[in-house]
Design an enzyme around this catalytic site. Structure first.
Site, mmCIF file in Angstrom:
data_model
loop_
_atom_site.group_PDB
_atom_site.id
_atom_site.type_symbol
_atom_site.label_atom_id
_atom_site.label_comp_id
_atom_site.label_asym_id
_atom_site.label_seq_id
_atom_site.Cartn_x
_atom_site.Cartn_y
_atom_site.Cartn_z
ATOM 1 N N ASP A 23 -2.202 8.091 -2.187
ATOM 2 C CA ASP A 23 -2.299 7.524 -0.787
ATOM 3 C C ASP A 23 -3.088 8.174 -0.214
ATOM 4 O O ASP A 23 -3.863 9.206 -0.450
ATOM 5 C CB ASP A 23 -0.516 7.628 -0.561
ATOM 6 C CG ASP A 23 -0.217 6.494 0.607
ATOM 7 O OD1 ASP A 23 0.929 6.380 0.903
ATOM 8 O OD2 ASP A 23 -1.222 6.168 1.383
ATOM 9 N N GLU A 25 5.418 3.042 9.180
ATOM 10 C CA GLU A 25 5.493 4.178 8.704
ATOM 11 C C GLU A 25 6.485 5.127 9.455
ATOM 12 O O GLU A 25 7.427 4.783 10.095
ATOM 13 C CB GLU A 25 4.075 4.897 8.375
ATOM 14 C CG GLU A 25 3.109 4.198 7.320
ATOM 15 C CD GLU A 25 2.096 4.833 6.998
ATOM 16 O OE1 GLU A 25 0.972 4.377 7.139
ATOM 17 O OE2 GLU A 25 2.274 5.921 6.353
HETATM 18 C C1 GLC Z 1 -0.998 4.640 4.369
HETATM 19 C C2 GLC Z 1 0.313 4.002 3.536
HETATM 20 C C3 GLC Z 1 -0.187 2.905 2.414
HETATM 21 C C4 GLC Z 1 -1.335 2.489 2.943
HETATM 22 C C5 GLC Z 1 -2.569 3.332 2.966
HETATM 23 C C6 GLC Z 1 -4.040 2.932 3.117
HETATM 24 O O1 GLC Z 1 -0.671 6.017 4.682
HETATM 25 O O2 GLC Z 1 1.243 5.024 3.086
HETATM 26 O O3 GLC Z 1 0.871 2.025 2.309
HETATM 27 O O4 GLC Z 1 -1.834 1.621 1.828
HETATM 28 O O5 GLC Z 1 -2.029 4.642 3.848
HETATM 29 O O6 GLC Z 1 -3.920 2.231 4.623
#
Ligand code: GLC
Length: 624
Positions: free
Chosen positions: A316, A513
């Site tokens: 991530d 988030e």
């Molecule tokens: C974010 C998220 C993830 C996402 C990634 C790219 O922090 O946790 O779900 O796909 O970054 O945006």
């Protein structure tokens, strides 16, 4: 990823052995000739689409040096790279973080962005195309004018895997129209505490519901990755246990036995792997105190070994950096994550430093070259199967598919199927000719009804994207002359005029988030509560529609409201809400999560608690 019909294993083995002989390469030294133009590359086995994928990948891998390989494992963010940087560092992938969009934010603007970066990749000696990734989590939601579908929690309420597969297909077409070939979706989180800011990204609290909705993977990828030009790479995320953290803390700690972790949070991944999902994203969260990004047992032994996942694992956003608790991606971070089984690292900004660190730890032997080859083999397999070597550039003929009436009709149907009628004393459906007072913070706000991950990472209130609000849907269905709109409905407005019923659309404003974590519980705003008090005092029959990413505290409303409807986060097609409220569509949605009496604690089916409305609750209208 699992192909429906694997070519004869013997044929592949012979082809691979033959090609390996053709490219007698030193471990990291490129074989002669070192092609430097597409003309020189023409005819090389890895570019021969008639060969089995494994043979093509073996040939290409044998031509790559360490710089090529480390580049393929590196994903950088759009805002900090150029075609020249892609070429110089031989990057394997570029992404748009939430809301990171080209200017202009149009189909053509995206296609020009992606194609420009792709040209950089194709200009390298081996010409390995990049993968471009976005969070298309409820449509191509970064793109202005795209169809924005209901968020996953609403789709879970439909209990309709075929519908969700169709939504995946429509999303893939709109994403492919912009040259993008990878979405970081679906989230297969199993939400167990509604206080979590990502609850709406979950299809529900029951792993069986989440597993059924992996049909979206087939929609996104088609039956097998690359079998259609608009097939895009899907991502099962966030592996594993992201929805089970204590207190619903985003990026927190999932404190469960292995048996519970497997039964609740791992189960949906089996379904996704069965459907051939091409990538898996690791969770920021921890399992019993250990960060997932460094967990070799869960990533390599379980996911890749026991479950046989043969796609690639992506970190991530800067998730690798968190392993040692210090800022940045240290040697220790990189060694632990790559050795644990992370194949591609979403850096996303300090990509040059990451490349230097990964190169160094491989040269020092801290990360075995076999691990690097395994990671690159997985990444190249996805690229070959997607057909990127044959068609790396945007198919501009797809542009008209974005936000098409067909896709919007599909979204409207999904909205209607997602609505859950929790209480109804007879006020629903609203009868034809009724004079309706429409009010509330979320009645006329396409931004609020779309939620987070819409145009920007966090989303925003207001008229942010083309769409139909719930108010507009009711006006269309009932006639403007039958609808009075008063967003804050003061007493005078409520009692003046003859209204037969009030529709109060309340709920949450957008978030994403950890910004959405509500450790104290999920409550209606003071403005919404004051409005409801006025409606209660006026004695007007009232239908409350909750537009939110999760259950909210509504227990006190039940004594006096005439109907209560969960509309979740419907997206751009708010008319789907009106379709149910007016009876054009009979409600069929059922709760994908238990609705707590109080949201200050987790409540799940079978945990001995007593929810206000249980998992699966939902009313319909009597046959007329
Ligand atoms: C974010 C998220 C993830 C996402 C990634 C790219 O922090 O946790 O779900 O796909 O970054 O945006």
């Amino acid at each position: 990823m699992t192909q429906p019909t694997r070519p004869c294993a013997l044929l592949v083995a012979v082809a691979v052995a033959f090609l390996a002989g053709c490219t007698a390469a030193t471990p990291d030294g490129p074989p002669e000739p070192d092609p430097s133009t597409s003309a020189q590359r023409a005819g090389l086995p890895y570019l021969d689409a008639s060969l089995p994928t494994a043979a093509r990948v073996a040939d290409l891998l044998g031509r790559m040096d360490l710089a090529d390989k480390v580049g393929q494992m590196t994903q950088a963010e759009r805002s900090v790279v150029s075609p020249e940087a892609v070429a110089e560092l031989r990057l394997g992938s570029v992404l748009s973080g939430g809301g990171s969009v080209p200017e202009p934010n149009t189909v053509e603007g995206w296609a020009d962005l992606v194609d420009g970066l792709q040209q950089g990749a194709l200009s390298t000696p081996l010409g390995i195309p990049i993968l471009y990734g976005v969070d298309a989590v409820h449509g191509h939601n970064n793109l202005a004018g795209a169809t924005v579908f209901p968020h996953n929690i609403g789709l879970g309420a439909t209990r309709d895997p075929d519908l969700v597969e169709a939504i995946g297909r429509a999303t893939a077409v709109e994403v492919a129209a912009t040259g993008v070939d990878w979405t970081f979706a679906p989230c297969l989180c199993v939400v167990r505490d509604d206080r979590w800011g990502r609850s709406y990204e979950s299809f529900g609290e029951d792993p069986a519901i989440v597993g059924a909705m992996t049909s979206v993977v087939t929609g996104l990828q088609t039956e097998s990755l690359g079998s259609e030009p608009t097939s895009i790479l899907a991502t099962a995320k966030h592996y594993v246990g992201d929805g089970g953290t204590t207190g619903g803390t985003d990026q927190g700690d999932t404190e469960l036995s292995e048996a519970e972790l497997r039964a609740i949070h791992l189960a949906p991944y089996l379904a996704a792997i069965e459907r051939g999902v091409g990538s898996v994203m690791v969770s920021f969260s921890s399992w019993n105190g250990d960060k997932l990004h460094g967990d070799a047992y869960l990533i390599t032994d379980v996911l890749k070994g026991e479950l046989g996942f043969d796609g690639f694992v992506v970190s991530d956003w800067a998730g690798v950096d968190q392993l040692d608790g210090a800022e940045g991606a240290s040697r220790q971070d990189v060694v632990q994550a790559v050795n644990a089984g992370v194949d591609m690292v979403m850096v996303p900004y300090e990509y040059e430093s990451f490349i230097a660190t990964l190169t160094s730890v491989v040269e020092d032997g801290d990360v075995p070259r076999e691990r690097i080859d395994d990671a690159v083999r997985r990444i190249l397999t996805a690229k070959v199967e997607l057909g990127l070597f044959e068609a790396p550039m945007t198919d501009r003929s797809l542009a008209g598919e974005v936000g098409s009436s067909e896709h919007r009709a599909l979204a409207r149907r999904a909205v209607a199927e997602s609505l859950v009628v929790l209480q109804n004393s007879g006020a629903l459906p609203i009868v034809e000719g009724a004079r309706v007072l429409v009010t509330g913070s979320n009645a006329d706000d396409v931004g609020n009804q779309s939620g987070g991950w819409t145009l920007t990472w966090q989303g925003a209130s207001g008229d942010i994207v083309p769409g139909t609000t719930i108010l507009e849907g009711l006006q269309e269905a009932l006639g403007d002359d039958r609808v009075t709109y008063a967003p804050d409905a003061e007493d005078a407005e409520i009692t003046a005029g003859d209204h037969d019923v009030a529709v109060a659309v309340v709920g949450e404003t957008p978030y994403a988030e950890f910004e959405g974590d509500r450790p104290g519980g999920v409550r209606l705003s003071p403005a919404d509560l004051a409005l409801l008090d006025r409606l209660h005092a006026a004695g007007l029959p009232t239908v409350v529609v909750v537009v939110s990413g999760r259950p909210m505290d509504v227990t006190a409303l039940l004594d006096w409201t005439d109907a209560l409807v969960a509309a979740w986060l419907p997206g751009t097609e708010g008319a789907g809400v009106a379709d149910v409220l007016t009876g054009a569509v009979r409600p069929s949605g059922t709760l994908p999560v238990s609705w707590p009496r109080s949201t200050d604690r987790p409540v799940n089916d079978g945990d001995g608690s007593s929810p206000l409305f249980g998992l699966g609750a939902g009313l319909t209208y009597e046959e007329r």
